[in-house]
Design an enzyme around this catalytic site. Structure first.
Site, PDB file in Angstrom:
ATOM      1  N   GLU A  84       0.830  -1.217   0.000  1.00 17.90           N
ATOM      2  CA  GLU A  84       0.000   0.000   0.000  1.00 17.90           C
ATOM      3  C   GLU A  84       0.858   1.258   0.000  1.00 17.90           C
ATOM      4  O   GLU A  84       0.711   2.138   0.858  1.00 17.90           O
ATOM      5  CB  GLU A  84      -0.948  -0.004   1.199  1.00 17.90           C
ATOM      6  CG  GLU A  84      -2.001  -1.082   1.090  1.00 17.90           C
ATOM      7  CD  GLU A  84      -3.132  -0.930   2.110  1.00 17.90           C
ATOM      8  OE1 GLU A  84      -2.906  -0.334   3.169  1.00 17.90           O
ATOM      9  OE2 GLU A  84      -4.234  -1.413   1.835  1.00 17.90           O
ATOM     10  N   GLU A 111      -5.782  -8.150  -1.133  1.00 14.77           N
ATOM     11  CA  GLU A 111      -6.511  -7.899   0.114  1.00 14.77           C
ATOM     12  C   GLU A 111      -7.929  -7.464  -0.221  1.00 14.77           C
ATOM     13  O   GLU A 111      -8.126  -6.642  -1.123  1.00 14.77           O
ATOM     14  CB  GLU A 111      -5.883  -6.771   0.953  1.00 14.77           C
ATOM     15  CG  GLU A 111      -4.590  -7.122   1.604  1.00 14.77           C
ATOM     16  CD  GLU A 111      -4.052  -6.005   2.502  1.00 14.77           C
ATOM     17  OE1 GLU A 111      -4.855  -5.241   3.080  1.00 14.77           O
ATOM     18  OE2 GLU A 111      -2.821  -5.911   2.607  1.00 14.77           O
TER      19      GLU A 111
HETATM   20  P1  P53 Z   1      -7.092  -2.667   9.423  1.00 17.57           P
HETATM   21  C1  P53 Z   1      -6.329   1.787   5.659  1.00 17.57           C
HETATM   22  C2  P53 Z   1      -7.197   1.708   4.579  1.00 17.57           C
HETATM   23  C3  P53 Z   1      -7.182   0.595   3.756  1.00 17.57           C
HETATM   24  C4  P53 Z   1      -6.304  -0.441   4.028  1.00 17.57           C
HETATM   25  O1  P53 Z   1      -6.852  -2.671   7.855  1.00 17.57           O
HETATM   26  C5  P53 Z   1      -5.436  -0.364   5.102  1.00 17.57           C
HETATM   27  C6  P53 Z   1      -5.437   0.757   5.904  1.00 17.57           C
HETATM   28  C7  P53 Z   1      -4.468   0.912   7.048  1.00 17.57           C
HETATM   29  O2  P53 Z   1      -4.849   0.210   8.134  1.00 17.57           O
HETATM   30  O3  P53 Z   1      -4.505  -1.302   5.387  1.00 17.57           O
HETATM   31  C8  P53 Z   1      -4.506  -2.580   4.819  1.00 17.57           C
HETATM   32  O4  P53 Z   1      -6.238  -3.735   9.990  1.00 17.57           O
HETATM   33  C9  P53 Z   1      -3.169  -3.196   5.179  1.00 17.57           C
HETATM   34  C10 P53 Z   1      -3.256  -4.294   6.197  1.00 17.57           C
HETATM   35  C11 P53 Z   1      -4.419  -3.988   7.140  1.00 17.57           C
HETATM   36  C12 P53 Z   1      -5.689  -4.083   6.317  1.00 17.57           C
HETATM   37  O5  P53 Z   1      -5.666  -3.173   5.232  1.00 17.57           O
HETATM   38  O6  P53 Z   1      -6.694  -1.331   9.852  1.00 17.57           O
HETATM   39  O7  P53 Z   1      -2.415  -3.633   4.076  1.00 17.57           O
HETATM   40  O8  P53 Z   1      -2.021  -4.390   6.852  1.00 17.57           O
HETATM   41  O9  P53 Z   1      -4.489  -4.823   8.229  1.00 17.57           O
HETATM   42  C13 P53 Z   1      -6.949  -3.838   7.106  1.00 17.57           C
HETATM   43  O10 P53 Z   1      -8.536  -2.961   9.606  1.00 17.57           O
END
Ligand code: P53
Length: 479
Positions: A179, A377
């Site tokens: 990201e 993801e």
């Molecule tokens: P969490 C923000 C917006 C979109 C994705 O996020 C993001 C984030 C930052 O947190 O992160 C990604 O755990 C990231 C993962 C993360 C996952 O999305 O905050 O690549 O490490 O855990 C979900 O709910």
């Protein structure tokens, strides 16, 4: 049961995690301290703190994660049972180079990944690896200022080459920076630290510092792509973009222009990764803002020579913006210029749920970058309730996945997008990146641990486990 389109037989169904969010074992096997190790537990609406080193009396959830470091054989069996073809994780930089600036790698760290990858492969699952996923060595932050320093390019490249060589016959799909574009929200200090190892207080001009760090990361990525292809020409090395499309609120031309600039400001990283060039608007923007950037002619040649093989991306949500009437240059500022989307629902954490946005984004990237895509993801963070009999009825998660997988399959089957695979985020419950909670759960597999690290850490299947297993077994037809 809804019917989807069948994906090709070699489609990479799987799941995704990151080392620092699930391994635990934060100082086992000679591992050094990473930035994730100095971030405390937050909560929904309560930000995490960053401490100056690891302090007594603070709670650091990444120190234990879900204990995957000690329990991975059991977890890999469950992944195999679901039918995973691949498993996306990262290599914790600090297991390999505890401080980040050593000449020689830490053998115990290398061996941990050798053993884990062997176990995955023995169960028919190929590892998909991110090199830098929010886990820069803390020493590189304190001693060098993270990616504000050009020296970081060499440290990263040394790390990348070390693991490319070591795992060249075990890993085919790689990504450089997780990201990379998730550091554009000026008021949030965490992404800047998590992505780039920058401490906000140390930079007078936050925005210039962000662009400079991103530039060094893009150069480091391009060098890694070239080095990787020399080490093994079969490697597929991608970028990793946080894809949250930004829509205009209305058809008012000024809203459209604002949304266009918003997309440019969030996705120029992908332009550089995929086309090897800065987009036209950006040097103009630097000039107008008076940013004094260190971008050399040699850097530009490197960027051109190190374009990625595919676009890895996360997709959770979409955003909306509008012209606020106070910005003649349309210099979209995140997050101030976001407005709510009246047409979509939100998660408990306020993330806007928009499956059509996934299909839209896949079409947009296909038209813009013309590369294979990999959804690395996607998922739904929610409060799960474990019943007395151990079951978890997560129908809300199934519903989120059903709608998003359907949109993904439409982009492939109806729109012709070339998609390599799909790895839902947090396929086993882990520590949230933004809040540091366990309570924000994403998994098909439940982990009995709370925000303070209390619990048995036992694994059990949620309802979504069998649902996703059937999706994979039917090549995406049974949704
Ligand atoms: P969490 C923000 C917006 C979109 C994705 O996020 C993001 C984030 C930052 O947190 O992160 C990604 O755990 C990231 C993962 C993360 C996952 O999305 O905050 O690549 O490490 O855990 C979900 O709910």
């Amino acid at each position: 049961m809804a019917t989807g389109y069948k994906m090709p037989k070699d489609f990479l169904w799987g799941g995704a995690v990151a080392a620092h969010q699930l391994e635990g074992g934060w100082n086992a096997g000679g591992k050094g301290v990473s930035i994730a190790d100095v971030m405390t537990a937050g909560r929904n609406g309560v930000p995490r703190k960053v401490t100056d080193g690891v302090k007594d009396g603070e709670i650091y959830p990444n120190h234990w994660g879900n204990d995957f470091y000690h329990r991975y054989p059991e977890d890999i069996k469950l992944f195999e049972e679901m039918g995973f073809k691949c498993f996306r994780t990262s290599i914790a930089w600090t297991r390999i180079f505890p401080n980040g600036d050593e000449a020689e790698p830490n053998e115990a760290g290398l061996k941990f990944y050798d053993d884990m990858f062997d176990d995955l492969l023995a169960h028919g699952i190929q590892p998909v690896i991110t090199l830098s996923h929010f886990e820069i060595p803390y020493h590189l932050v304190k001693e060098y200022g993270g990616f504000s320093n050009r020296k970081m390019i060499d440290f990263f490249l040394h790390f990348a080459k070390t693991v490319f060589k070591r795992y060249k016959n075990k890993v085919k799909y790689w990504m450089t920076f997780n990201e990379i574009n998730n550091q554009t929200a000026w008021s949030d200090p965490h992404p800047l630290l998590q992505n780039s190892g920058l401490e906000l207080g140390k930079h007078d001009n936050w925005e210039q510092a962000m662009y400079q760090a991103a530039h060094y990361e893009l150069v480091a990525s391009a060098l890694a792509v070239q080095a990787g292809h020399e080490i093994n020409p079969d490697f597929q090395i991608g970028c990793m973009i946080a894809m949250c499309p930004i829509y205009p609120l209305t058809a008012k031309p000024q809203d459209i222009m604002m949304a266009e600039r918003a997309m440019q400001k969030r996705y120029w990283f992908g332009d550089v990764h995929c086309r090897g060039e800065y987009p036209a608007w950006l040097p103009k923007y630097f000039e107008r803002k008076g940013f004094d950037m260190d971008i050399t002619a040699a850097d530009l040649a490197t960027l051109k020579a190190g374009t990625v093989d595919y676009v890895g991306f996360s997709y959770y949500m979409s955003f909306v913006t509008k012209d606020q009437g106070d910005d003649p240059e349309y210099d979209f500022k995140e997050p101030d210029d976001f407005v709510e989307n009246p047409y979509v629902e939100k998660s408990d954490w306020g993330w806007q749920i928009d499956p059509t946005g996934l299909r839209y984004a896949m079409n947009w990237m296909e038209d813009r970058w013309h590369l294979p895509q990999f959804i690395v993801e996607n998922g739904f963070g929610a409060y799960d309730k474990k019943q007395a009999d151990g079951s978890v009825h997560d129908d809300y998660r199934i519903s989120y996945f059903r709608d998003h997988i359907k949109a993904m399959e439409e982009a492939v089957a109806l729109d012709g997008v070339n998609l390599i695979g799909y790895t839902p985020w947090g396929c086993i419950d882990l520590v949230s990146a933004s809040t540091g909670e366990m309570a924000k759960r994403y998994g098909f597999i439940y982990v009995d641990a709370d925000d303070n690290g209390e619990g048995s850490f036992d694994r059990s299947k949620k309802d979504s486990f069998n649902w996703y297993k059937d999706v994979i077994a039917s090549d995406g037809e049974n949704l």
